[in-house]
Structure formats: C-alpha cells, structure tokens
Design an enzyme around this catalytic site. Structure first.
Site, mmCIF file in Angstrom:
data_model
loop_
_atom_site.group_PDB
_atom_site.id
_atom_site.type_symbol
_atom_site.label_atom_id
_atom_site.label_comp_id
_atom_site.label_asym_id
_atom_site.label_seq_id
_atom_site.Cartn_x
_atom_site.Cartn_y
_atom_site.Cartn_z
ATOM 1 N N CYS A 1 0.867 -1.175 0.000
ATOM 2 C CA CYS A 1 0.000 0.000 0.000
ATOM 3 C C CYS A 1 0.903 1.223 0.000
ATOM 4 O O CYS A 1 2.058 1.143 -0.416
ATOM 5 C CB CYS A 1 -0.993 -0.015 1.163
ATOM 6 S SG CYS A 1 -0.281 0.207 2.806
ATOM 7 N N ARG B 1 -3.479 -0.684 5.369
ATOM 8 C CA ARG B 1 -4.053 -1.666 4.440
ATOM 9 C C ARG B 1 -3.160 -2.872 4.194
ATOM 10 O O ARG B 1 -3.625 -4.019 4.298
ATOM 11 C CB ARG B 1 -4.399 -0.996 3.106
ATOM 12 C CG ARG B 1 -5.467 0.066 3.244
ATOM 13 C CD ARG B 1 -5.653 0.841 1.952
ATOM 14 N NE ARG B 1 -4.469 1.681 1.694
ATOM 15 C CZ ARG B 1 -4.287 2.385 0.585
ATOM 16 N NH1 ARG B 1 -5.186 2.337 -0.389
ATOM 17 N NH2 ARG B 1 -3.211 3.133 0.440
ATOM 18 N N ASP C 1 -7.587 4.423 1.331
ATOM 19 C CA ASP C 1 -6.675 4.520 2.474
ATOM 20 C C ASP C 1 -7.429 5.090 3.678
ATOM 21 O O ASP C 1 -7.934 6.203 3.621
ATOM 22 C CB ASP C 1 -5.505 5.432 2.111
ATOM 23 C CG ASP C 1 -4.385 5.392 3.130
ATOM 24 O OD1 ASP C 1 -4.577 4.827 4.222
ATOM 25 O OD2 ASP C 1 -3.302 5.928 2.810
#
Length: 154
Positions: free
Chosen positions: A10, A16, A116
């Site tokens: 990520c 994540r 995000d």
C-alpha cells in the site's frame, strides 16, 4: 496456483497492507507473506484504530513496522498484491521486472481500489477492513494448496 510468497503493498505500510498481510498469513499457513509501502512510514506503527481491529481479528501484527519497498523485497516474492491501480502502475514504472506478478487485491471481485483509511474515522477503518477481508478471502481460496486428486481403484 502454487505460490510460496506474497507481498502486500500500500502507500504507508501501516494500515491496508498490514491488514492484508495478517489475513493472508492467518489463512495460508506455510506461505511466506509480508508487506511494504511505496511511500512507507519507515519504522511506523499501525494507527490505534488499525491496531485495535488487528487485535480483535487475532491478526499477528503487534510487532509490525512500516518498511519501504525495494527491488530486493520484490525479488523475494512471487506474487504482489496492491491496494490501488496507481500503486500497480508505480511498481511497473520503477520495477519493470515486477510486471506480470502485481495484481490488485480486488482482482477476483470488483477490481476497485481499496481506499486509504489513514487519518479517517474508526468506522472508515472498519469498512476498509471488511472490504479487504473479502478480497483477501478470494485470494486465499485461489492460493490454498489443493489436496491431490484421488484416483478410484477398481
């Protein structure tokens, strides 16, 4: 698919990709799973909201620290799962040798970017986790070793 190593990627490597790493590690024992970020918070810990979900879900991430992706890390993994199309493009531009083994984590589902949650509400962290858990479950089903088929003896 017979994959022995998966890298989850990520941006900051504190929300994540650690979630995806923890879920895959839990669901695919025996597969080497790790994570990194394209703009990592190097040495950073997961935000409290993310860490609380990981604890509740029994993901082994308490020692996770953000790390920056490198060509060496990429070479060590057969499959790379990213959260956003832009991350896939970033990796292809900077590490052309990674092409062909970088996929969206949502590849088997809706092929949407995973947003995000950093600096968002706890509820948003929950939503992102639920989506990631579904996407990772799809990958785990594809990557799980299949038992050899048995031939009937007559």
């Amino acid at each position: 698919m017979n994959v022995k190593s998966v890298l989850c990627v990520c941006t900051g490597n504190i929300c994540r990709s650690p979630y995806a790493e923890g879920l895959l590690r839990r669901d695919l024992p025996g597969v080497n799973v790790s994570s990194a970020g394209i703009g990592a918070v190097v040495g950073g810990e997961m935000p409290e909201a993310a860490a609380n979900i990981a604890i509740r879900q029994r993901l082994d991430l308490q020692d996770h620290r953000g790390r920056q992706i490198t060509s060496q890390i990429l070479r060590e993994h057969e499959l790379v799962l990213v959260m956003e199309e832009g991350q896939k493009n970033w990796l292809a531009d900077r590490f052309p040798e990674s092409r062909g083994r970088v996929f969206l984590v949502s590849h088997w589902d809706d092929k949407k970017d995973v947003p995000d949650p950093f600096r968002h509400s706890e509820e948003f962290f929950e939503e992102v986790f639920v989506a990631l858990a579904e996407y990772v479950s799809d990958w785990a089903a594809k990557l799980a070793p299949r038992s050899p088929s048995r031939t009937a003896v007559r």
